[in-house]
Design a protein around this motif. Sequence first.
Motif, PDB file in Angstrom:
ATOM      1  N   GLY B 179       0.822  -1.205   0.000  1.00 29.62           N
ATOM      2  CA  GLY B 179       0.000   0.000   0.000  1.00 29.62           C
ATOM      3  C   GLY B 179       0.854   1.252   0.000  1.00 29.62           C
ATOM      4  O   GLY B 179       0.445   2.308   0.476  1.00 29.62           O
ATOM      5  N   ILE B 180       2.089   1.116  -0.530  1.00 27.90           N
ATOM      6  CA  ILE B 180       2.985   2.271  -0.575  1.00 27.90           C
ATOM      7  C   ILE B 180       2.455   3.247  -1.624  1.00 27.90           C
ATOM      8  O   ILE B 180       2.260   2.892  -2.779  1.00 27.90           O
ATOM      9  N   THR B 181       2.247   4.461  -1.213  1.00 23.69           N
ATOM     10  CA  THR B 181       1.668   5.457  -2.112  1.00 23.69           C
ATOM     11  C   THR B 181       2.697   6.523  -2.454  1.00 23.69           C
ATOM     12  O   THR B 181       3.406   7.016  -1.581  1.00 23.69           O
ATOM     13  N   GLU B 182       2.774   6.824  -3.723  1.00 20.50           N
ATOM     14  CA  GLU B 182       3.704   7.870  -4.159  1.00 20.50           C
ATOM     15  C   GLU B 182       2.878   9.055  -4.658  1.00 20.50           C
ATOM     16  O   GLU B 182       1.949   8.869  -5.443  1.00 20.50           O
ATOM     17  N   VAL B 183       3.235  10.229  -4.177  1.00 19.61           N
ATOM     18  CA  VAL B 183       2.471  11.420  -4.533  1.00 19.61           C
ATOM     19  C   VAL B 183       3.265  12.253  -5.524  1.00 19.61           C
ATOM     20  O   VAL B 183       4.442  12.536  -5.309  1.00 19.61           O
ATOM     21  N   TYR B 184       2.626  12.594  -6.617  1.00 22.49           N
ATOM     22  CA  TYR B 184       3.255  13.421  -7.640  1.00 22.49           C
ATOM     23  C   TYR B 184       2.376  14.652  -7.873  1.00 22.49           C
ATOM     24  O   TYR B 184       1.167  14.526  -7.927  1.00 22.49           O
ATOM     25  N   PRO B 185       2.850  15.843  -7.977  1.00 17.74           N
ATOM     26  CA  PRO B 185       4.272  16.155  -8.033  1.00 17.74           C
ATOM     27  C   PRO B 185       4.904  16.190  -6.653  1.00 17.74           C
ATOM     28  O   PRO B 185       4.218  16.111  -5.643  1.00 17.74           O
ATOM     29  N   ASN B 186       6.228  16.284  -6.673  1.00 16.92           N
ATOM     30  CA  ASN B 186       6.969  16.374  -5.440  1.00 16.92           C
ATOM     31  C   ASN B 186       6.671  17.722  -4.783  1.00 16.92           C
ATOM     32  O   ASN B 186       7.095  18.756  -5.254  1.00 16.92           O
ATOM     33  N   SER B 187       5.915  17.660  -3.696  1.00 16.57           N
ATOM     34  CA  SER B 187       5.483  18.918  -3.071  1.00 16.57           C
ATOM     35  C   SER B 187       6.450  19.434  -2.034  1.00 16.57           C
ATOM     36  O   SER B 187       6.180  20.421  -1.382  1.00 16.57           O
ATOM     37  N   TYR B 213       6.654  11.539  -1.288  1.00 18.54           N
ATOM     38  CA  TYR B 213       6.577  12.327  -2.508  1.00 18.54           C
ATOM     39  C   TYR B 213       7.523  11.683  -3.503  1.00 18.54           C
ATOM     40  O   TYR B 213       8.522  11.070  -3.122  1.00 18.54           O
ATOM     41  N   LYS B 214       7.233  11.850  -4.768  1.00 24.90           N
ATOM     42  CA  LYS B 214       8.083  11.237  -5.796  1.00 24.90           C
ATOM     43  C   LYS B 214       9.532  11.718  -5.613  1.00 24.90           C
ATOM     44  O   LYS B 214       9.763  12.879  -5.331  1.00 24.90           O
ATOM     45  N   ASP B 215      10.453  10.790  -5.788  1.00 22.25           N
ATOM     46  CA  ASP B 215      11.892  11.066  -5.681  1.00 22.25           C
ATOM     47  C   ASP B 215      12.327  11.500  -4.292  1.00 22.25           C
ATOM     48  O   ASP B 215      13.372  12.110  -4.117  1.00 22.25           O
ATOM     49  N   ASN B 216      11.530  11.220  -3.291  1.00 18.65           N
ATOM     50  CA  ASN B 216      11.940  11.566  -1.939  1.00 18.65           C
ATOM     51  C   ASN B 216      11.728  10.364  -1.031  1.00 18.65           C
ATOM     52  O   ASN B 216      10.621   9.893  -0.886  1.00 18.65           O
ATOM     53  N   LEU B 223      12.166  -1.450   2.547  1.00 13.77           N
ATOM     54  CA  LEU B 223      13.371  -1.665   1.743  1.00 13.77           C
ATOM     55  C   LEU B 223      12.995  -1.722   0.265  1.00 13.77           C
ATOM     56  O   LEU B 223      13.761  -1.323  -0.596  1.00 13.77           O
ATOM     57  N   ASP B 224      11.813  -2.238  -0.004  1.00 19.23           N
ATOM     58  CA  ASP B 224      11.344  -2.334  -1.383  1.00 19.23           C
ATOM     59  C   ASP B 224      10.732  -0.989  -1.768  1.00 19.23           C
ATOM     60  O   ASP B 224       9.770  -0.541  -1.166  1.00 19.23           O
ATOM     61  N   THR B 225      11.307  -0.392  -2.780  1.00 18.69           N
ATOM     62  CA  THR B 225      10.874   0.963  -3.114  1.00 18.69           C
ATOM     63  C   THR B 225       9.724   0.987  -4.124  1.00 18.69           C
ATOM     64  O   THR B 225       9.337   2.049  -4.577  1.00 18.69           O
ATOM     65  N   GLU B 226       9.236  -0.173  -4.462  1.00 20.69           N
ATOM     66  CA  GLU B 226       8.187  -0.189  -5.488  1.00 20.69           C
ATOM     67  C   GLU B 226       6.894   0.457  -4.971  1.00 20.69           C
ATOM     68  O   GLU B 226       6.444   0.194  -3.859  1.00 20.69           O
ATOM     69  N   THR B 227       6.337   1.292  -5.822  1.00 19.31           N
ATOM     70  CA  THR B 227       5.095   1.978  -5.468  1.00 19.31           C
ATOM     71  C   THR B 227       3.904   1.061  -5.719  1.00 19.31           C
ATOM     72  O   THR B 227       3.883   0.315  -6.686  1.00 19.31           O
TER      73      THR B 227
END
Lengths: 596, 644
Positions: B179-187, B213-216, B223-227
Amino acid sequence: MMLFIEKIKNKLKKPESIHIDFLPTKLFDSKNWFHQPSLINLSIENHTIHLQSKTTESAYVNFWESSSSYSRLGERHNKIILHSQNSIFIEGHTTNSLNYQIYLIEYDEENQQTKKHTIQLNQLHQIIPSPSTKAARLAIRINGEGEMEIHNLFTSPFLPVERTEKTSIRHLNNLKFAGALPQSAVTSLNAVTQVTRLYAHNWGKTLAKAVPDFLLMEAGELHEAKWGDIQDRTSPIGRLILWCQTSDIPMILWHKQTEAPCDKLLTRLADFKFVLTHDPVVFNMYKQAPGETPVYLIPYTTGVPSIDVFKKHPSVTVLSETTAEANAESKTETEAQRIQQKPPNKQPITIETIQAANNTEKQIEELLAEGHLVICEKLALDGSIYQSLVRIYETESELEQVIQAYQNNPDQAADDYRSISRTIYWKHNYRDFMHFITKSLHIEHATRLPSATIVFSIRTEQEYQNVIRTIEKQTASRVNWIVFITPYPCFEQAMNALLARDNIQVYIASFAAKNYALDQLTKSTYVGVVDSSREYDAFYIEDCINTMYYFRMTSFVDRSITNNKPVIARFFLTTKYNHHSLVSLMEAFIPKEKVM
Amino acid sequence: MKRLNILIYIAESMHTGHHDAFLSLLQITSNDTRIKINVLTETTELYDVIKASISKNQEVKLFAVEKLMEEKSAAINTNEKAITYLKITEKFDTLIWMGPLEELDKLTKLPAARVIPFLPVESNLVQDSLKAYPFILTDSMQQKENIRRIESLQEKIIYLPPWKEKVSAQIPVIVNRRGITEVYPNSITEADDTLTEIMETIKRETPSFDWRYKDNETDYYSLDTETDIAVVLEADFRSYLHYAKAGKPVILPENEQFSDLLGRDYPLFIQQPDDLITLLPELLANEEMYYTAAKKCYVLAREFDYEKNEQQLLDALRSFNAKQETILFAGHDFKFLYPFIERCARTGKKVLLDNWKGHTKHNKEKSLKLLQKADIIFCEWGLGNSAFYQNYVKQGQKLFIRVHRQELQTKFLKKVDFKKVKSVITISPQMLEEFHRVHRIPRKKLKLIPNMVDTRAFQHPKKEHAKFHLGIIGIIPKLKRIDRAVEIFEKLWQEDERYELHIKGKMPQDFPWLQDRKKEITYFEGVFEKINNAPWKENVVFSQFGSDIPEWLTNIGVILSTSDLEAFHLAPMEGMASGATPIVFNWEGADLIYPHEFIVSSVDEAVEKIKNLEKSGQLSEYQHIYERYDTGKITTELMRLVFD
């Protein structure tokens, strides 16, 4: 006027001593300082001692005893008692024009000076008293115009241990850390790294043998009396904190168990590098505490079930609120039902009912670690975390249905058990927990998520179909697929279809075995040799790789698929086998009748 | 190969908002050398802008109405006149119109059937006027969807991808792990505290949930960075595609564009960031919702795949130039390929032959002329022919190389840039592996299409005593090991004088190059001396090289393959097809073609097998083996590979 009277009273008191451990608390009390107001201004506010010289001559401020001159020591001798080894650190600053000396002077029984230490601000000093020393005095001499402030004082009965600062470690295996932890956490952590468990009675000896990179303190451990009061510097936990501070070893507070001395912990947060908890209420409590210690809300952490029981039909345990006698009857009945209703050609499944403990969550965690699939009433669980780690029921009839379903189809129990294990791997595992800690401490470990190369050997159209269907539905990422084909009628079509695929390497089996070594075909962390006589479910490879990775295994045989037929799946750490020839590996890992 | 000649008209107004689409059109069309490109602009200014953006390797002829007026005639003062002028001078076949539609309607002299209008999202859909055109181009997915809903236009619309997006045709595995959520844009830089607070609130209420946030990754737990879930708050297609093509559900602000594309019932639209507080936990808990949304996102993302759209556009353009496909066969020896060449000719393909006189000798001028005419170049043998044609093949032409075994010892394939080669066809499994091992030919380029046998041509009744007749076809060079055949025969003759050895093919003296190889000559002299001095010499029968093999095989019961090395060895397969028993020495790869019952490792084993033939299985059991290599089947596979 009041202050003057207090000081007179102090003078009239019998001489007494102060233990160096209590210096930090007594230091910031103005009643304990003696000086000549005409030469020096001294004020203590907000835990800060403020000194201002009024003369260009030298002037003294004495702690704890009123003698303005060391030569008149005989009159009063309130002194500081030292440990056999001590560390002292005074934090503060002065304006440039002020000269200062902070003296810690040791005396023997005859009040003769045995040793003199000059303490610099903001430097850790080691004090090993002379053998004849009985006590010490603390005094500050200042001269020149200017000001001095002391913000903090730290003392410990230890010298700093020698520690190599690590900014990176190659693998979690190389990480050294210790902790005051419950046994379940120690067991689970040892699956992914090496942890030294500390006990209140001998933590000093344990740490002397191996200096840790950091220390993990589980809050619930402090609930029990053996570690003492965290506010008492002389208690085991007080000493442990001092020991860490002396050597600058980061200490992490991990609030996992519900029962913990929260009130006291809140006052000592500054002793910790940061706080970890999965509980939002506790998180908010720590967040609101004064100070700047970071608090992180992390997922609940629990151990992945042991590998020995992975994929076998698990023991099913029903947690019941009813009495032990009723349980016994229920158990007998359930087992009788099981024997009666055991379907033909199915592995039997053990279903046991036990009394639910007061701390159901802890009980579930222990049962999971022992390889049980737990069935539990929804109402018995607080919060949603455990609901994804057990099979829940709401009514008795629902429970019966679940049990019946498992008895009729033990594979369903195995699948549910795998599913729960997977949830732990994904969301609650200790490897991520350790990763977060090392990352937060800026000890970046180089462990990467594992990659795998899965080898299938096919010699029939049916096996080809099994392999393709298996590969297409696998959830595992970072996997390369290798297919070894032994020609069969019309195999060329399969060969051409596989050659065109990006993610599959296909080789003529006999040629590859003769001409390639394992390391020419793969650089993956793991290699799996999986029989293609059957089709595997979507999570099969991911579960196997996760299991190997999590438990740091060098090889692993999936026994669940060996029953009654020569079907086998073996996985191994590539580096352990890459000196072997491919043909020898194939012979070792594929049943004889299937060797190319 | 006839080149399709197109004219792209680009108006200033269109260029302003659709520069990327125009460049993409140029890129796609100029990649295909069968398309000749002309571009016409209104103004000299736009002419200069476009000229600056054309790369050196793009063959594009550029015109401007203003320039034509200055240079050619003052009368060429309108778009229509300029287009008419170019129609006469440049003879273009098709016009791609990137200008206002109403102006296109005025171009009455050009048949609509040869015009492709460009219809951006801001253009109105005038259904009736669009019906006349064979295709419609757009750079807007929304416009594409709008047009697809109109029955009369749905087959005509082609999406012109403004950027290169690769979206796999294979649906990714959809699974929500953490349930890892990535938010774009990087705020982070925009200090959007409200959004941060919203996400932190969700995290506090759902502790196993994590976000970033994306890229942060500062406080990121796993450990697993998959969104697992994406929140794209600016309705930006590039960001959307980043997640959607990986099979991740994307939470989007509800707007007309995405509503048109994903449907109004798409479950992950939000009106405001606060909606995340209810939507995210629901999405985390509801697997079906997760799967449905992720699948919808992927299906839409697939529509953006550059290669797919590029292919669709090129297919559309090529349909203006429907023409017989031309295949050029190049090589010094076509004896193994004739059935395929014949089939190409028989099925209406235009066949050209570039007969080389050896591995490297050929008429370069003639080869280059033939190349100009070809759509497909088929190099039989990977020798000098392959090295030559890979140098000159153009984009849009397909180059195939078929290799046998000899090429493993030559260096020609080392010179080949396999990026320019469509496929390398190998004739046996062993050879496929050897060519990869020896010449590092990328495995993805390799194909396995075995040698072929005209099985029906060999199905004649056997003559009397044929079962005592051993046959061998081709004894040159030494590695064919005629000495083994003679030895086998000799041992059999010693037990039964009815045995005969029939040798078919050219003799050493027929090969001038062999005369320089003293060891080989000495070897053959030794074998023939042995035959001439033997008591059984009358039982050794020589037949000349020729096409009468089917007839010759009627007198053969056992066909020998005594070679040290072979790629495929057709003779035993032809023998099997005739009903003879193959006896095949264990050259590398023999076991991958021939049944193991007929593979031997010594002369004695071969003798024993032949003596016990009566006990072994019927040949008909192996019918499926030689039928696998039947000319019909193999040429069908080649046709599919080359022309599909």
